[in-house]
Design a protein around this motif. Structure first.
Motif, PDB file in Angstrom:
ATOM      1  N   ASN A 242       0.852  -1.190   0.000  1.00 37.19           N
ATOM      2  CA  ASN A 242       0.000   0.000   0.000  1.00 37.19           C
ATOM      3  C   ASN A 242       0.890   1.243   0.000  1.00 37.19           C
ATOM      4  O   ASN A 242       1.745   1.406   0.869  1.00 37.19           O
ATOM      5  N   GLY A 243       0.692   2.124  -0.988  1.00 34.68           N
ATOM      6  CA  GLY A 243       1.481   3.354  -1.055  1.00 34.68           C
ATOM      7  C   GLY A 243       1.386   4.195   0.201  1.00 34.68           C
ATOM      8  O   GLY A 243       2.281   4.998   0.490  1.00 34.68           O
ATOM      9  N   ALA A 244       0.303   4.034   0.966  1.00 36.23           N
ATOM     10  CA  ALA A 244       0.159   4.769   2.223  1.00 36.23           C
ATOM     11  C   ALA A 244       1.239   4.397   3.222  1.00 36.23           C
ATOM     12  O   ALA A 244       1.557   5.178   4.126  1.00 36.23           O
ATOM     13  N   ASP A 245       1.818   3.206   3.066  1.00 35.39           N
ATOM     14  CA  ASP A 245       2.892   2.775   3.963  1.00 35.39           C
ATOM     15  C   ASP A 245       4.271   3.220   3.482  1.00 35.39           C
ATOM     16  O   ASP A 245       5.269   2.989   4.167  1.00 35.39           O
ATOM     17  N   VAL A 246       4.321   3.839   2.302  1.00 34.82           N
ATOM     18  CA  VAL A 246       5.602   4.229   1.705  1.00 34.82           C
ATOM     19  C   VAL A 246       5.753   5.737   1.602  1.00 34.82           C
ATOM     20  O   VAL A 246       6.797   6.300   1.960  1.00 34.82           O
ATOM     21  N   ILE A 247       4.719   6.425   1.104  1.00 37.60           N
ATOM     22  CA  ILE A 247       4.833   7.852   0.799  1.00 37.60           C
ATOM     23  C   ILE A 247       4.197   8.677   1.910  1.00 37.60           C
ATOM     24  O   ILE A 247       2.991   8.590   2.154  1.00 37.60           O
ATOM     25  N   ALA A 248       5.027   9.474   2.569  1.00 32.22           N
ATOM     26  CA  ALA A 248       4.552  10.402   3.593  1.00 32.22           C
ATOM     27  C   ALA A 248       4.197  11.724   2.929  1.00 32.22           C
ATOM     28  O   ALA A 248       4.934  12.220   2.073  1.00 32.22           O
ATOM     29  N   THR A 249       3.064  12.299   3.290  1.00 31.07           N
ATOM     30  CA  THR A 249       2.600  13.531   2.647  1.00 31.07           C
ATOM     31  C   THR A 249       2.143  14.556   3.679  1.00 31.07           C
ATOM     32  O   THR A 249       1.991  14.254   4.870  1.00 31.07           O
ATOM     33  N   ASP A 250       1.871  15.763   3.163  1.00 25.77           N
ATOM     34  CA  ASP A 250       1.183  16.755   3.986  1.00 25.77           C
ATOM     35  C   ASP A 250      -0.291  16.365   4.079  1.00 25.77           C
ATOM     36  O   ASP A 250      -0.686  15.306   3.578  1.00 25.77           O
ATOM     37  N   ALA A 251      -1.097  17.211   4.697  1.00 20.08           N
ATOM     38  CA  ALA A 251      -2.500  16.871   4.959  1.00 20.08           C
ATOM     39  C   ALA A 251      -3.460  17.576   4.004  1.00 20.08           C
ATOM     40  O   ALA A 251      -4.610  17.850   4.362  1.00 20.08           O
ATOM     41  N   VAL A 252      -3.026  17.863   2.778  1.00 14.44           N
ATOM     42  CA  VAL A 252      -3.915  18.452   1.780  1.00 14.44           C
ATOM     43  C   VAL A 252      -4.629  17.309   1.066  1.00 14.44           C
ATOM     44  O   VAL A 252      -4.147  16.782   0.053  1.00 14.44           O
ATOM     45  N   PHE A 253      -5.760  16.895   1.593  1.00 11.22           N
ATOM     46  CA  PHE A 253      -6.473  15.737   1.060  1.00 11.22           C
ATOM     47  C   PHE A 253      -6.939  16.030  -0.367  1.00 11.22           C
ATOM     48  O   PHE A 253      -7.422  17.101  -0.678  1.00 11.22           O
ATOM     49  N   GLY A 254      -6.742  15.036  -1.235  1.00 10.65           N
ATOM     50  CA  GLY A 254      -7.114  15.188  -2.637  1.00 10.65           C
ATOM     51  C   GLY A 254      -6.003  15.712  -3.516  1.00 10.65           C
ATOM     52  O   GLY A 254      -6.034  15.526  -4.733  1.00 10.65           O
ATOM     53  N   ASN A 255      -5.009  16.370  -2.926  1.00  9.01           N
ATOM     54  CA  ASN A 255      -3.899  16.911  -3.724  1.00  9.01           C
ATOM     55  C   ASN A 255      -2.659  17.040  -2.839  1.00  9.01           C
ATOM     56  O   ASN A 255      -2.016  18.086  -2.794  1.00  9.01           O
ATOM     57  N   ALA A 256      -2.328  15.963  -2.161  1.00 11.77           N
ATOM     58  CA  ALA A 256      -1.240  16.001  -1.181  1.00 11.77           C
ATOM     59  C   ALA A 256       0.122  16.067  -1.861  1.00 11.77           C
ATOM     60  O   ALA A 256       0.292  15.652  -3.003  1.00 11.77           O
ATOM     61  N   THR A 257       1.101  16.587  -1.135  1.00  5.61           N
ATOM     62  CA  THR A 257       2.482  16.688  -1.609  1.00  5.61           C
ATOM     63  C   THR A 257       3.366  15.788  -0.752  1.00  5.61           C
ATOM     64  O   THR A 257       3.309  15.859   0.479  1.00  5.61           O
ATOM     65  N   PRO A 258       4.177  14.938  -1.371  1.00  6.87           N
ATOM     66  CA  PRO A 258       5.074  14.066  -0.595  1.00  6.87           C
ATOM     67  C   PRO A 258       6.093  14.855   0.221  1.00  6.87           C
ATOM     68  O   PRO A 258       6.555  15.925  -0.194  1.00  6.87           O
ATOM     69  N   LEU A 259       6.436  14.304   1.370  1.00  6.67           N
ATOM     70  CA  LEU A 259       7.499  14.835   2.217  1.00  6.67           C
ATOM     71  C   LEU A 259       8.683  13.883   2.064  1.00  6.67           C
ATOM     72  O   LEU A 259       8.622  12.733   2.486  1.00  6.67           O
ATOM     73  N   MET A 260       9.758  14.363   1.437  1.00  4.00           N
ATOM     74  CA  MET A 260      10.794  13.446   0.969  1.00  4.00           C
ATOM     75  C   MET A 260      11.546  12.730   2.086  1.00  4.00           C
ATOM     76  O   MET A 260      11.772  11.514   1.983  1.00  4.00           O
ATOM     77  N   GLU A 261      11.963  13.414   3.117  1.00  4.47           N
ATOM     78  CA  GLU A 261      12.765  12.732   4.135  1.00  4.47           C
ATOM     79  C   GLU A 261      11.982  11.636   4.851  1.00  4.47           C
ATOM     80  O   GLU A 261      12.473  10.503   4.994  1.00  4.47           O
ATOM     81  N   PRO A 262      10.757  11.928   5.334  1.00  3.59           N
ATOM     82  CA  PRO A 262       9.967  10.833   5.924  1.00  3.59           C
ATOM     83  C   PRO A 262       9.676   9.712   4.923  1.00  3.59           C
ATOM     84  O   PRO A 262       9.616   8.536   5.300  1.00  3.59           O
ATOM     85  N   THR A 263       9.510  10.069   3.644  1.00  4.93           N
ATOM     86  CA  THR A 263       9.274   9.047   2.625  1.00  4.93           C
ATOM     87  C   THR A 263      10.510   8.172   2.452  1.00  4.93           C
ATOM     88  O   THR A 263      10.393   6.950   2.282  1.00  4.93           O
ATOM     89  N   ARG A 264      11.692   8.770   2.472  1.00  5.62           N
ATOM     90  CA  ARG A 264      12.918   7.981   2.376  1.00  5.62           C
ATOM     91  C   ARG A 264      12.991   6.970   3.526  1.00  5.62           C
ATOM     92  O   ARG A 264      13.380   5.811   3.336  1.00  5.62           O
ATOM     93  N   GLU A 265      12.605   7.412   4.708  1.00 13.43           N
ATOM     94  CA  GLU A 265      12.626   6.506   5.868  1.00 13.43           C
ATOM     95  C   GLU A 265      11.617   5.378   5.699  1.00 13.43           C
ATOM     96  O   GLU A 265      11.925   4.206   5.966  1.00 13.43           O
ATOM     97  N   ARG A 266      10.411   5.726   5.259  1.00 12.55           N
ATOM     98  CA  ARG A 266       9.389   4.691   5.060  1.00 12.55           C
ATOM     99  C   ARG A 266       9.796   3.717   3.950  1.00 12.55           C
ATOM    100  O   ARG A 266       9.608   2.504   4.083  1.00 12.55           O
ATOM    101  N   ALA A 267      10.321   4.270   2.855  1.00 13.71           N
ATOM    102  CA  ALA A 267      10.722   3.410   1.736  1.00 13.71           C
ATOM    103  C   ALA A 267      11.825   2.451   2.155  1.00 13.71           C
ATOM    104  O   ALA A 267      11.832   1.280   1.749  1.00 13.71           O
ATOM    105  N   ALA A 268      12.753   2.934   2.959  1.00 15.31           N
ATOM    106  CA  ALA A 268      13.835   2.065   3.440  1.00 15.31           C
ATOM    107  C   ALA A 268      13.265   0.929   4.290  1.00 15.31           C
ATOM    108  O   ALA A 268      13.702  -0.227   4.191  1.00 15.31           O
ATOM    109  N   LYS A 269      12.272   1.258   5.083  1.00  6.63           N
ATOM    110  CA  LYS A 269      11.697   0.264   6.004  1.00  6.63           C
ATOM    111  C   LYS A 269      10.836  -0.760   5.259  1.00  6.63           C
ATOM    112  O   LYS A 269      10.896  -1.956   5.557  1.00  6.63           O
TER     113      LYS A 269
END
Length: 473
Positions: free
Chosen positions: A151-178
């Motif tokens: 599930n992409g929700a477990d990989v890509i961390a975003t801001d809270a703009v529902f419907g048009n969210a923007t990824p947050l790269m550093e938290p995403t890097r951590e999630r992707a590594a995990k």
């Protein structure tokens, strides 16, 4: 991870059991050579069906909601049965049923509320991608490839703009590594849902227009991939729309900037923000056709080689469903600069993209081009932001012209090319087409031209021919 390839398959490339098999074959072939992460869209037209279902739920239309759910079950059950051997079907059908039941639960909750909370909409429509990822992973497993739906929700961390969210790269890097590096280290092929992510506290989000491509580029950047391949149903990025221009050809290479400009101005290539995560790490992107595997596609790179650069434009694209909004002060006492600033603030509040903007000097009039789908929101915000000036008669009534079209001539090689603009305008005038507005940035990457709608196609053909963009011979 060395030589990592991220691949993304669009809705048409996942649109049937036959297309899912092709996606699996491509993924398996590359997986045998190097680490691969596959990102998928929902099956073609499924997201539209999900959104329509949520509208039915909000309106309290139980009968139509049930009919949509029936279609959703039938399509995915049919694909599941066609795709998988009998021994795997029962468990797979149960998995599909569970995901659609989850969607049904959210939709019926909206029916009880009589509204569609944005967070719940994001959670619900991501089910389309989750179904695709599940089916592809199940098929890969059935042919002996270790795979896992993620599930992409477990990989890509975003801001809270529902419907048009923007990824947050550093938290995403951590999630992707995990989540993803562990699977890759175990030689398991991750099949990740495109389009969706989640906030830092776990609330589901979606990434808006072009979201699945954006997911793939975000994952590629987070994992320091060597390449990103985007699989669609076209041969690559072309010099023009082949429906209008029979001799349009596929470009071997374009730059990030050129691809972004073409997409922004109507070409059906990657959404501009898809490229943003890749720029810093200079990760190349290939646009390929999953329906024509023999075609090499187009490579999107930071800068062109000398052989590909050339002089002049590389492509011309157009948009028909646009509107030109003109704003003119009623007298010279009103500062045009302040009016423009207020108008641009209104555009920002409306969350719209300005396709082109031009202004005059003395009268301080200006006009801007927007998509017709965004026009209502634009006018509401303009009228609100400039209501005082309108009430006191400092501004003339806004003029809106929907009978126009936009042409964008794009190419890194246009910078400093003498006489190019004159040639383009002469080619248009020879077709007896009137130019309404022109805009060109200081980078000389794009010339934007607004013409009457009835002359749009003819002008595009004239420019394509004048600039020698067609196939040789």
């Amino acid at each position: 991870m060395a030589d990592l390839l991220v691949m993304k398959f669009g809705g048409t490339s996942m649109g049937s059991a036959a297309r899912i098999r092709v996606a699996a074959e491509i993924s398996a072939e590359q997986h045998a050579k190097r680490p691969v992460v596959t990102v998928v869209s929902a099956m073609s037209k499924v997201t539209d069906l999900l959104l329509d279902s949520l509208h039915k739920a909000e309106a309290g239309d139980q009968a139509d909601l049930d009919e949509n759910l029936k279609q959703l079950y039938a399509r995915h059950f049919d694909v599941c049965r066609e795709l998988l051997p009998g021994a795997r079907q029962e468990a797979a059908l149960a998995g599909v049923h569970a995901l659609i039941t989850e969607f049904s639960r959210i939709a019926k909750g909206m029916m009880m509320l009589g509204e569609r909370p944005p967070r719940s909409v994001d959670e619900a429509i991501a089910i389309g991608e989750r179904l695709s990822a599940f089916l592809l992973a199940e098929y890969l497993e059935s042919v002996g490839i270790l795979a896992a739906a993620v599930n992409g929700a477990d990989v890509i961390a975003t801001d809270a703009v529902f419907g048009n969210a923007t990824p947050l790269m550093e938290p995403t890097r951590e999630r992707a590594a995990k989540t993803l590096r562990r699977l890759l280290n175990e030689k398991i092929l991750p099949v990740v849902t495109g389009f969706n992510g989640s906030t830092l506290d776990g609330r589901p989000t979606t990434l808006g227009r072009g979201g699945s491509d954006f997911s793939a580029s975000t994952i590629a950047a987070a994992l320091d991939a060597s390449e990103l391949w985007i699989w669609t149903d076209v041969d690559g990025i072309m010099t023009g729309d082949p429906r209008l221009i029979p001799d349009a050809r596929v470009l071997d290479e374009v730059t990030y900037n050129e691809a972004a400009e073409l997409a922004y101005n109507g070409a059906k290539v990657l959404h501009p923000r898809t490229l943003a995560p890749l720029v810093e790490r200079e990760i190349p992107v290939w646009s390929k056709n999953s329906f024509a595997l023999d075609k090499p596609g187009t490579k999107i790179v930071p800068s062109l080689t000398a052989a590909s650069a050339g002089r002049g434009p590389h492509a011309v694209t157009s948009m028909a469903d646009v509107a030109l909004v003109s704003i003119e002060p009623a007298n010279s006492m009103l500062s045009g600069t302040k009016v423009m600033a207020r108008a641009l603030e209104a555009m920002d509040r409306a969350d719209v993209e300005i396709l082109a903007i031009t202004s005059s000097s003395y009268r301080q009039t200006f006009c801007f081009l927007v998509r017709q789908t965004e026009l209502e929101s634009v006018m509401e915000q303009l009228e609100e932001n400039l209501s005082l000036e309108m009430a006191h008669g400092y501004l003339k009534p806004f003029e809106v012209d929907k009978d126009v079209g936009l042409i964008a001539v794009v190419g890194e090689g246009m910078r400093g090319t003498p006489g190019l603009a004159g040639r383009i305008f002469t080619a248009i005038s020879k077709r007896s087409i009137n130019i309404i507005a022109i805009a060109q940035g200081s980078s000389e990457l794009t010339i934007a031209i607004v013409v009457r709608r009835e002359g749009l196609e003819s002008a595009v053909k004239a420019i394509h021919q004048e600039c020698g963009l067609g196939r040789a011979g």
